[in-house]
Scaffold this motif. Structure first.
Motif, short mmCIF file in Angstrom:
data_model
loop_
_atom_site.label_atom_id
_atom_site.label_comp_id
_atom_site.label_asym_id
_atom_site.label_seq_id
_atom_site.Cartn_x
_atom_site.Cartn_y
_atom_site.Cartn_z
N SER A 91 -9.01 9.47 -5.15
CA SER A 91 -7.74 10.06 -4.77
C SER A 91 -7.95 11.23 -3.84
O SER A 91 -8.97 11.93 -3.89
CB SER A 91 -6.94 10.52 -6.00
N HIS A 145 0.81 -1.20 0.00
CA HIS A 145 0.00 0.00 0.00
C HIS A 145 0.86 1.26 0.00
O HIS A 145 0.44 2.31 -0.51
CB HIS A 145 -0.95 0.01 1.19
N LYS A 203 0.37 4.81 -2.19
CA LYS A 203 0.24 6.14 -1.63
C LYS A 203 1.09 7.15 -2.41
O LYS A 203 1.06 8.35 -2.13
CB LYS A 203 0.65 6.12 -0.15
N CYS A 238 -2.28 10.97 -2.82
CA CYS A 238 -2.39 9.57 -2.40
C CYS A 238 -3.69 8.96 -2.92
O CYS A 238 -4.68 9.65 -3.12
CB CYS A 238 -2.38 9.45 -0.87
#
Length: 220
Positions: A204, A63, A67, A208
């Protein structure tokens, strides 16, 4: 002159365990990665290798890549590099993301054009890498089917289906079986006319994404 050995050292550290990978991430290496992915081919190759091993970590570490949309966008674009080694490392990284991440992570990759990028690499002379591309496409199509997204149509429109159909004549039985499996699982029904809807893109916020069998590599 120090950039290449420094990046190579970091890329080797992330071949280790999750704690070692996290230590590299905590140093904000991903903030520097977009520039590396736009640099000379030797830096792009090592940067893709590093991302591949980060993506082979835990889901939190996968993840972390998401980001940083600039990282993900450049990684997907690297699947179209003229340099075969850069393409190969990018493909491995995409495969690890598909294996380690969740559905939202795959949605993010599709948003940046990963289906076309992977299909551009069909066929490949390297049978192992060809299987990685097919496995990744199969994983992507499975998520698309589960979420009722017309990614099969996307794949067809970028020429992927025709290429996969031709792979049924491949000398490798594993490639033949995988190609056949993709066709049977995702292309037997009538295709939808609408290729992409508003749900294909991840939500978004700022810089990120707000998103609701991995493999460490050691060949670098």
């Amino acid at each position: 002159a120090l950039q290449t050995p420094a990046l190579r050292t970091l890329s080797r550290i992330v071949t280790g365990n999750d704690e070692q990978t996290q230590a590299v991430l905590d140093c904000k290496v991903l903030d520097k990665t977009p520039a590396l992915l736009e640099g000379p081919n030797n830096l792009r190759r090592i940067a893709c290798f590093m991302l591949s091993n980060i993506a082979a970590g835990n889901r939190k570490q996968v993840h972390a890549i998401f980001k940083k949309p600039a990282v993900l966008s450049s990684l997907v674009a690297s699947t179209k590099s003229r340099d075969k080694d850069v393409r190969a490392e990018a493909i491995w990284a995409i495969n690890n993301i598909a294996a380690s991440g969740n559905d939202s992570h795959i949605v993010g990759m599709v948003y940046f054009g990963v289906i076309e990028g992977l299909c551009d690499n069909l066929p490949l002379p390297n049978t192992e890498l060809l299987m990685i591309v097919l496995d990744t496409l199969s994983s992507i199509l499975a998520v698309g089917k589960r979420q009722e997204k017309a990614w099969d149509v996307v794949l067809d429109e970028v020429g992927g289906l025709e290429k996969i159909e031709k792979l049924q004549n491949h000398q490798s039985e594993a490639v033949y079986e995988k190609a056949l499996s993709i066709i049977k699982d995702y292309f037997n029904g009538e295709q939808e006319e609408n290729v992409i809807d508003e749900n294909i893109a991840p939500f978004s916020k700022g810089d990120c994404f707000a998103f609701g069998i991995r493999q460490k590599l050691f060949h670098e």
